[in-house]
Design a protein around this motif. Structure first.
Motif, PDB file in Angstrom:
ATOM      1  N   ALA A   1       0.701  -1.172  -0.113  1.00  9.86           N
ATOM      2  CA  ALA A   1       0.052   0.264  -0.063  1.00  9.86           C
ATOM      3  C   ALA A   1       0.968   1.208  -0.150  1.00  9.86           C
ATOM      4  CB  ALA A   1      -0.838  -0.113   1.314  1.00  9.86           C
ATOM      5  N   TYR A   2       1.991   1.113   0.632  1.00 11.85           N
ATOM      6  CA  TYR A   2       2.798   2.592   0.931  1.00 11.85           C
ATOM      7  C   TYR A   2       4.017   2.504  -0.050  1.00 11.85           C
ATOM      8  CZ  TYR A   2       0.347   3.817   5.341  1.00 11.85           C
ATOM      9  OH  TYR A   2      -0.440   4.257   6.189  1.00 11.85           O
ATOM     10  N   ALA A   3       4.113   1.646  -0.962  1.00 10.67           N
ATOM     11  CA  ALA A   3       5.070   1.563  -2.139  1.00 10.67           C
ATOM     12  C   ALA A   3       5.052   2.706  -3.018  1.00 10.67           C
ATOM     13  CB  ALA A   3       5.279   0.466  -2.767  1.00 10.67           C
ATOM     14  N   PHE A   4       5.733   3.653  -3.306  1.00  9.49           N
ATOM     15  CA  PHE A   4       5.569   4.573  -4.245  1.00  9.49           C
ATOM     16  C   PHE A   4       5.844   4.193  -5.596  1.00  9.49           C
ATOM     17  CE2 PHE A   4       7.264   8.043  -1.085  1.00  9.49           C
ATOM     18  CZ  PHE A   4       6.030   7.997  -0.205  1.00  9.49           C
ATOM     19  N   ARG A   5       6.744   3.160  -6.048  1.00 14.97           N
ATOM     20  CA  ARG A   5       6.899   2.643  -7.406  1.00 14.97           C
ATOM     21  C   ARG A   5       6.175   1.438  -7.337  1.00 14.97           C
ATOM     22  NH1 ARG A   5      12.969   3.326  -8.637  1.00 14.97           N
ATOM     23  NH2 ARG A   5      14.016   4.342  -7.217  1.00 14.97           N
ATOM     24  N   LYS A   6       5.619   1.480  -8.517  1.00 21.59           N
ATOM     25  CA  LYS A   6       4.851   0.442  -9.224  1.00 21.59           C
ATOM     26  C   LYS A   6       5.557  -0.947  -9.015  1.00 21.59           C
ATOM     27  CE  LYS A   6       1.507   3.076 -11.753  1.00 21.59           C
ATOM     28  NZ  LYS A   6       1.022   3.479 -13.065  1.00 21.59           N
ATOM     29  N   SER A   7       6.788  -0.951  -9.404  1.00 28.62           N
ATOM     30  CA  SER A   7       7.526  -2.238  -9.300  1.00 28.62           C
ATOM     31  C   SER A   7       7.616  -2.574  -7.993  1.00 28.62           C
ATOM     32  CB  SER A   7       9.036  -1.926  -9.980  1.00 28.62           C
ATOM     33  OG  SER A   7       9.674  -0.972  -9.203  1.00 28.62           O
ATOM     34  N   GLU A   8       7.715  -1.738  -6.975  1.00 30.34           N
ATOM     35  CA  GLU A   8       7.858  -2.210  -5.542  1.00 30.34           C
ATOM     36  C   GLU A   8       6.528  -2.747  -4.971  1.00 30.34           C
ATOM     37  OE1 GLU A   8       9.770   0.235  -2.480  1.00 30.34           O
ATOM     38  OE2 GLU A   8       9.975   1.794  -4.091  1.00 30.34           O
ATOM     39  N   PHE A   9       5.361  -2.030  -5.634  1.00 25.47           N
ATOM     40  CA  PHE A   9       4.104  -2.417  -5.053  1.00 25.47           C
ATOM     41  C   PHE A   9       3.793  -4.097  -5.676  1.00 25.47           C
ATOM     42  CE2 PHE A   9      -0.301  -3.550  -6.938  1.00 25.47           C
ATOM     43  CZ  PHE A   9      -0.959  -3.195  -5.586  1.00 25.47           C
ATOM     44  N   HIS A  10       4.300  -4.181  -6.688  1.00 26.17           N
ATOM     45  CA  HIS A  10       3.781  -5.397  -7.600  1.00 26.17           C
ATOM     46  C   HIS A  10       4.988  -6.597  -6.751  1.00 26.17           C
ATOM     47  CE1 HIS A  10       0.835  -4.753 -10.376  1.00 26.17           C
ATOM     48  NE2 HIS A  10       1.498  -3.530 -10.685  1.00 26.17           N
ATOM     49  N   ALA A  11       6.095  -6.259  -6.482  1.00 28.91           N
ATOM     50  CA  ALA A  11       6.863  -7.209  -5.895  1.00 28.91           C
ATOM     51  C   ALA A  11       6.312  -7.512  -4.495  1.00 28.91           C
ATOM     52  CB  ALA A  11       8.294  -6.601  -5.496  1.00 28.91           C
TER      53      ALA A  11
ATOM     54  N   LEU B   1      -7.996  -8.051  -2.662  1.00 24.87           N
ATOM     55  CA  LEU B   1      -7.451  -6.714  -2.913  1.00 24.87           C
ATOM     56  C   LEU B   1      -7.575  -6.174  -4.236  1.00 24.87           C
ATOM     57  CD1 LEU B   1      -4.316  -7.543  -0.497  1.00 24.87           C
ATOM     58  CD2 LEU B   1      -6.332  -5.866   0.213  1.00 24.87           C
ATOM     59  N   GLU B   2      -7.392  -7.258  -5.173  1.00 24.05           N
ATOM     60  CA  GLU B   2      -7.350  -6.924  -6.623  1.00 24.05           C
ATOM     61  C   GLU B   2      -8.863  -6.214  -6.823  1.00 24.05           C
ATOM     62  OE1 GLU B   2      -5.567  -9.643  -8.702  1.00 24.05           O
ATOM     63  OE2 GLU B   2      -5.046  -8.252 -10.569  1.00 24.05           O
ATOM     64  N   GLY B   3      -9.704  -7.032  -6.475  1.00 23.63           N
ATOM     65  CA  GLY B   3     -11.155  -6.823  -6.836  1.00 23.63           C
ATOM     66  C   GLY B   3     -11.454  -5.279  -6.428  1.00 23.63           C
ATOM     67  N   MET B   4     -10.934  -5.081  -5.069  1.00 22.11           N
ATOM     68  CA  MET B   4     -11.320  -3.640  -4.588  1.00 22.11           C
ATOM     69  C   MET B   4     -10.579  -2.638  -5.468  1.00 22.11           C
ATOM     70  SD  MET B   4     -10.306  -2.433  -0.832  1.00 22.11           S
ATOM     71  CE  MET B   4     -10.759  -4.226  -0.490  1.00 22.11           C
ATOM     72  N   GLY B   5      -9.518  -2.708  -6.402  1.00 21.43           N
ATOM     73  CA  GLY B   5      -9.015  -1.754  -7.217  1.00 21.43           C
ATOM     74  C   GLY B   5      -7.715  -1.327  -6.650  1.00 21.43           C
ATOM     75  N   PHE B   6      -6.487  -1.455  -7.423  1.00 22.13           N
ATOM     76  CA  PHE B   6      -5.318  -1.006  -6.875  1.00 22.13           C
ATOM     77  C   PHE B   6      -5.445   0.538  -6.583  1.00 22.13           C
ATOM     78  CE2 PHE B   6      -3.028  -4.845  -9.040  1.00 22.13           C
ATOM     79  CZ  PHE B   6      -3.291  -5.530  -8.218  1.00 22.13           C
ATOM     80  N   ASP B   7      -5.957   1.149  -7.430  1.00 23.90           N
ATOM     81  CA  ASP B   7      -6.077   2.621  -7.423  1.00 23.90           C
ATOM     82  C   ASP B   7      -6.773   3.128  -6.159  1.00 23.90           C
ATOM     83  OD1 ASP B   7      -8.489   1.589  -8.351  1.00 23.90           O
ATOM     84  OD2 ASP B   7      -9.066   3.641  -8.869  1.00 23.90           O
ATOM     85  N   LYS B   8      -7.515   2.293  -5.265  1.00 21.46           N
ATOM     86  CA  LYS B   8      -8.290   2.769  -4.195  1.00 21.46           C
ATOM     87  C   LYS B   8      -7.387   2.570  -2.822  1.00 21.46           C
ATOM     88  CE  LYS B   8     -12.424   3.159  -6.106  1.00 21.46           C
ATOM     89  NZ  LYS B   8     -11.818   3.044  -7.519  1.00 21.46           N
ATOM     90  N   TRP B   9      -6.372   1.883  -3.010  1.00 21.79           N
ATOM     91  CA  TRP B   9      -5.795   1.636  -1.470  1.00 21.79           C
ATOM     92  C   TRP B   9      -4.208   1.503  -1.747  1.00 21.79           C
ATOM     93  CZ3 TRP B   9      -2.692  -3.083  -1.335  1.00 21.79           C
ATOM     94  CH2 TRP B   9      -2.886  -3.973  -2.280  1.00 21.79           C
ATOM     95  N   SER B  10      -3.746   1.588  -3.059  1.00 24.79           N
ATOM     96  CA  SER B  10      -2.218   1.855  -3.254  1.00 24.79           C
ATOM     97  C   SER B  10      -1.614   3.183  -3.560  1.00 24.79           C
ATOM     98  CB  SER B  10      -2.028   0.868  -4.157  1.00 24.79           C
ATOM     99  OG  SER B  10      -1.031   1.172  -5.272  1.00 24.79           O
ATOM    100  N   CYS B  11      -0.833   3.642  -2.984  1.00 21.51           N
ATOM    101  CA  CYS B  11      -0.141   4.999  -3.002  1.00 21.51           C
ATOM    102  C   CYS B  11       0.273   4.786  -4.534  1.00 21.51           C
ATOM    103  CB  CYS B  11       0.887   5.090  -2.170  1.00 21.51           C
ATOM    104  SG  CYS B  11       1.533   6.489  -2.100  1.00 21.51           S
ATOM    105  N   ALA B  12       1.036   3.994  -5.128  1.00 24.41           N
ATOM    106  CA  ALA B  12       1.685   3.863  -6.333  1.00 24.41           C
ATOM    107  C   ALA B  12       0.539   4.067  -7.535  1.00 24.41           C
ATOM    108  CB  ALA B  12       2.429   2.564  -6.699  1.00 24.41           C
ATOM    109  N   TYR B  13      -0.652   3.393  -7.229  1.00 24.35           N
ATOM    110  CA  TYR B  13      -1.800   3.456  -8.272  1.00 24.35           C
ATOM    111  C   TYR B  13      -2.693   4.527  -8.140  1.00 24.35           C
ATOM    112  CZ  TYR B  13      -0.123  -0.397 -11.057  1.00 24.35           C
ATOM    113  OH  TYR B  13       0.683  -1.529 -11.887  1.00 24.35           O
ATOM    114  N   PHE B  14      -2.705   5.283  -7.049  1.00 23.72           N
ATOM    115  CA  PHE B  14      -3.720   6.264  -6.654  1.00 23.72           C
ATOM    116  C   PHE B  14      -3.846   7.358  -7.890  1.00 23.72           C
ATOM    117  CE2 PHE B  14      -5.675  10.042  -4.498  1.00 23.72           C
ATOM    118  CZ  PHE B  14      -6.698   9.302  -4.198  1.00 23.72           C
ATOM    119  N   PRO B  15      -5.016   7.698  -8.549  1.00 25.73           N
ATOM    120  CA  PRO B  15      -4.940   8.661  -9.568  1.00 25.73           C
ATOM    121  C   PRO B  15      -4.392   9.901  -9.549  1.00 25.73           C
ATOM    122  CG  PRO B  15      -7.168   7.925  -8.930  1.00 25.73           C
ATOM    123  CD  PRO B  15      -6.258   7.285  -7.998  1.00 25.73           C
TER     124      PRO B  15
END
Ligand SMILES: [Zn+2]
Length: 364
Positions: free
Chosen positions: A201-211, A227-241
């Motif tokens: 959730a707190y990873a800034f890079r998408k690569s770190e998020f996916h790792a 977690l995927e069903g919720m949408g990465f953009d809702k809870w991940s810093c790296a994907y937040f729009p």
């Protein structure tokens, strides 16, 4: 509290009173000091009017239905003005009032330049539902005006989501990381995914998020699917729009609610007076502190910047353009663009202050 009073009367006067009698006496005494619940609701419109008269820029609103109180809203003038200088991220939350008439308080809280709670607006409503959140959000919109890149963080209650989509259609709406991790624990009856989920959730890079997300996936596909069903953009810093400035939880609003724990059993006007007094004291103390501050940034971020500068001494920047650098750090490295204030590590654009890569490049 009644038990303590009962004990004191016994010790001081040797008289034993029943709990019920002491409780009724206590309520009577408190009503002399704070007024009764009923009288307080009756004087609420005039109280709000006077509050607005005495506080320049304050916004208040009062709604009745069939001559009965339904909603009210207030935002201090200083909160409205000060929010213009805060990061445009509002944590919203609700909490229950504790009188026999029930009701809930809705609030919107930002963080100031020193990461302190900065309450912006409050609503008192009958309950948390579509209509009450829509009322609160439309009043909030009037209180803060048009704010560029506005973001909200909440527990994503259906009524909050509905109200934001209706009233603030352009704002991004992130989920509170804390609520999501609690939901995962409750739903899957496990509590050992905190570190992996936190890191993702707190990873800034998408690569770190996916790792980190891949580790969750390999350990428990059902949780990963949830977690995927919720949408990465809702809870991940790296994907937040938008940019939530790594404000990943709505706990800030909850923290303020906790400060009102006792006051929520007061009559309504005494409760609002408690909030006004609390904010006034906080803002006054902070003004005095800021007047004594000699650094350009607030102390919290000055310290982060100093730590970053210390790290930057050990990095090796290579210029690849007039304002661009490739910086070796022995790990994932960073590509810095000083003009656009970005770095591939994400810190520069997400937190809004230069990362160690950017500092090493600018010091070259
Ligand atoms: Zn960087």
């Amino acid at each position: 509290m009644a038990n303590n009073i009962r004990e004191d009367i016994k010790n001081d006067y040797g008289i034993e009173l029943s709990y019920g009698k002491v409780w009724r006496c206590q309520e009577k005494a408190l009503s002399y000091v704070r007024g009764t619940l009923e009288a307080s609701y009756q004087k609420l419109p005039s109280y709000l009017f006077m509050l607005q008269q005495k506080n320049p820029g304050m916004l208040t609103d009062f709604v009745t239905e069939e001559d009965r109180f339904k909603y009210c809203f207030f935002s201090l003038g200083v909160s409205r003005r000060g929010f213009r200088t805060c990061r445009p991220v509002l944590c919203v939350d609700d909490t229950f009032l504790k009188t026999k008439y029930g009701g809930q308080m809705l609030c919107a809280v930002a963080l100031d330049a020193n990461n302190h709670l900065y309450p912006v607006a409050f609503g008192i409503v009958d309950s948390e539902n579509h209509d009450s959140w829509k009322y609160f959000m439309s009043e909030l919109k009037e209180a803060i005006g048009e704010v560029e890149d506005l973001e909200f963080v909440s527990d994503r209650h259906a009524s909050i989501t509905h109200a934001l989509e209706t009233i603030f259609p352009d704002a991004s709406h992130g989920a509170c990381y804390h609520h999501i991790s609690m939901n995962v624990v409750a739903k899957f009856k496990i509590d050992h995914y905190h570190v992996l989920m936190y890191n993702a959730a707190y990873a800034f890079r998408k690569s770190e998020f996916h790792a980190n997300f891949e580790k969750i996936k390999s350990k428990d596909p059902a949780i990963a699917q949830y977690l995927e069903g919720m949408g990465f953009d809702k809870w991940s810093c790296a994907y937040f729009p938008g940019n939530r400035y790594n404000i990943m939880t709505s706990n800030y609003a909850e923290s303020f609610n906790n400060k009102t724990r006792d006051a929520r059993s007061f009559p309504i006007t005494t409760f609002i007076e408690f909030i006004r007094f609390t904010l006034q004291s906080w803002f006054c103390d902070r003004r005095e502190t800021s007047e004594k501050t000699t650094t350009t940034l607030a102390p919290t971020y000055e310290k982060i910047l100093v730590d970053m500068a210390e790290k930057a001494r050990f990095l090796i920047p290579y210029a690849i353009g007039r304002h661009e650098f490739h910086v070796l750090d022995g790990e994932l490295n960073g590509e810095v663009d000083l003009l656009n204030k970005t770095c591939t590590c994400g810190v520069f654009q997400i937190i809004g202050i230069p990362c160690a890569h950017a500092l090493s490049g600018s010091l070259k």
